[in-house]
Design an enzyme around this catalytic site. Sequence first.
Site, PDB file in Angstrom:
ATOM      1  CE1 TYR A 237      -4.133   1.846   0.785  1.00 23.52           C
ATOM      2  CE2 TYR A 237      -3.325   2.215   2.680  1.00 23.52           C
ATOM      3  CZ  TYR A 237      -4.416   2.356   1.572  1.00 23.52           C
ATOM      4  OH  TYR A 237      -5.672   3.207   2.157  1.00 23.52           O
TER       5      TYR A 237
ATOM      6  CG  HIS B 271      -3.931   4.098  -3.253  1.00 24.52           C
ATOM      7  ND1 HIS B 271      -5.386   3.980  -3.780  1.00 24.52           N
ATOM      8  CD2 HIS B 271      -3.978   3.242  -2.677  1.00 24.52           C
ATOM      9  CE1 HIS B 271      -6.292   3.234  -3.722  1.00 24.52           C
ATOM     10  NE2 HIS B 271      -5.113   2.314  -2.748  1.00 24.52           N
TER      11      HIS B 271
ATOM     12  NE  ARG C  87      -9.226   6.427   8.641  1.00 21.13           N
ATOM     13  CZ  ARG C  87      -7.913   5.623   7.069  1.00 21.13           C
ATOM     14  NH1 ARG C  87      -8.679   4.874   6.805  1.00 21.13           N
ATOM     15  NH2 ARG C  87      -7.163   6.050   6.674  1.00 21.13           N
TER      16      ARG C  87
ATOM     17  CD  GLU D 267      -5.689  -1.599  -4.944  1.00 22.21           C
ATOM     18  OE1 GLU D 267      -5.146  -2.924  -5.017  1.00 22.21           O
ATOM     19  OE2 GLU D 267      -7.393  -2.148  -4.802  1.00 22.21           O
TER      20      GLU D 267
ATOM     21  CD  GLU E 148      -0.696  -2.708  -6.679  1.00 23.30           C
ATOM     22  OE1 GLU E 148      -0.045  -4.409  -6.141  1.00 23.30           O
ATOM     23  OE2 GLU E 148      -2.341  -3.495  -5.754  1.00 23.30           O
TER      24      GLU E 148
ATOM     25  CG  ASP F 275      -4.738  -7.104  -5.915  1.00 24.42           C
ATOM     26  OD1 ASP F 275      -4.348  -7.953  -5.921  1.00 24.42           O
ATOM     27  OD2 ASP F 275      -4.351  -6.378  -4.908  1.00 24.42           O
TER      28      ASP F 275
ATOM     29  NE  ARG G 128     -11.471  -0.656  -4.434  1.00 26.36           N
ATOM     30  CZ  ARG G 128     -10.053  -0.931  -4.873  1.00 26.36           C
ATOM     31  NH1 ARG G 128     -10.001  -0.986  -3.755  1.00 26.36           N
ATOM     32  NH2 ARG G 128      -8.956  -0.038  -4.869  1.00 26.36           N
TER      33      ARG G 128
ATOM     34  CD  GLN H 211     -10.693  -4.154  -0.631  1.00 28.48           C
ATOM     35  OE1 GLN H 211     -11.069  -3.192  -1.514  1.00 28.48           O
ATOM     36  NE2 GLN H 211      -9.614  -3.427   0.412  1.00 28.48           N
TER      37      GLN H 211
ATOM     38  CE  LYS I  69      -7.219  -5.076  -2.292  1.00 27.99           C
ATOM     39  NZ  LYS I  69      -7.218  -4.038  -3.325  1.00 27.99           N
TER      40      LYS I  69
ATOM     41  CB  THR J  74      -3.578   1.403  -6.014  1.00 27.23           C
ATOM     42  OG1 THR J  74      -4.989   0.758  -5.657  1.00 27.23           O
ATOM     43  CG2 THR J  74      -3.994   2.604  -7.376  1.00 27.23           C
TER      44      THR J  74
ATOM     45  CD  GLU K 202      -6.792   6.317  -5.814  1.00 21.82           C
ATOM     46  OE1 GLU K 202      -6.391   7.033  -5.240  1.00 21.82           O
ATOM     47  OE2 GLU K 202      -6.497   5.024  -6.330  1.00 21.82           O
TER      48      GLU K 202
END
Length: 426
Positions: free
Chosen positions: A134, A139, A148, A205, A207, A239, A243, A246, A259, A360, A374
């Site tokens: 991560y 990201h 949050r 994702e 990557e 990846d 969502r 998850q 995932k 990501t 995003e």
Amino acid sequence: MADTAAMADASGQTSPDPLNLPEGDPFGPHNLPYGVFSPNPDGERRVGVRLGDHVLDAGAAAAALGSPYTSLLARPTLNTLMAAGRTTWSDVRRALTAWVTVPAHRDAVRPFLHPLSSVTLDLPFEVADYVDFYASENHATNLGRLFRPNEEPLKPNWKHLPVGYHGRSGTVVVSGTDVVRPSGQRKGPNDPAPVFGPSVRLDIETEVGYVVGAPSSQGTSVPLSSYRDHVFGLCLLNDWSARDIQAWETVPLGPHLGKSFATSVSAWITPLDALDAARVPAPERTVPLLPYLDDSAEATDATAATESCGYDLRITVALNGHVISEPPYSGMYWTGAQMLAHMTVNGASLRTGDLYGSGTISGTEDNQRGSLIEITWNGRDPLELPDGKRAFLEDGDEVTMTAWAPGPEGTRVGLGEVRGRIVPAR
């Protein structure tokens, strides 16, 4: 190359010599990524090296030239070569470069060049363990703001260590493999109870994957300075993420079924030596790091500061042929060396074929976000595409990731694409 000779095929027609590539080809002799291919769908798998739009049967060429590396290259996977270690990787790369550039070798090599369009590309190595990190501050900040909004976007540990999770190696697939929409439990914020069914928030994702060659012993750690002794090369990686599954399962432990259904990797592994011109300094650290992760110029181990680098990879993400993002890898907060050091600091051993992903990749701009969650801000702002709006992936959608990096003397180093199409849940 100056030689402009043409080759005659079986019908007597002439075609361009595959050893004479156009100026600026991103898969020229300065690149030479490794893969595994079959000459036909039912053929024997063999190690190949990409040159332009052809693939060289490396084992057959080595045998014809009497090379001491035949036993490493005449294999159905890259694992034997990967396990041989850094000195051998460099020696084999020098030999391959000579085979495709030195005129004296050309007649011996040409019979073992196959058009890419005529072969089947396979998963290039047997995957041992798979860990996903991560490592992008952009990201992680975006997701923190999404989920949050009234808190600091980054968790307190984020700048102290590379956060990651252990994935499922058995579902790593080669580019071009269809991805079946996963099913599982999901629960929306207003649902009284979870429901079971196909994911309705399927995501990508973007990557970079790091492929481990040389193993390490259990109970020992791999320092930053030994990164290039263990990592064989890089590849693009997608990846895929459900969502909704998850979000429901992540509390309290972390990603699992959201995932583990599929992770797509390129058919081509780019050696680290091909990316020397693309190395960039790691970003400035805003929080002091513990010694095993410290890659500052003031670090005790000067080699660690040198080896812990970023890479200037320019990535393009397309959905059904329409470009939706161009994330830059150069801005990643955690480096490949730091991820490796953290992954092994507790004594966890490396195995040949271990794969670890960067997480990501997202830049600072809106058009540099590496995931749909995003890009669409969790579905609030759907993409407007010629074939309709997209908040998340629909059945039939195809995602393609491509990339290039600066090479020596103004060249470009191409990375093999990662492509996958979503098919309905079963």
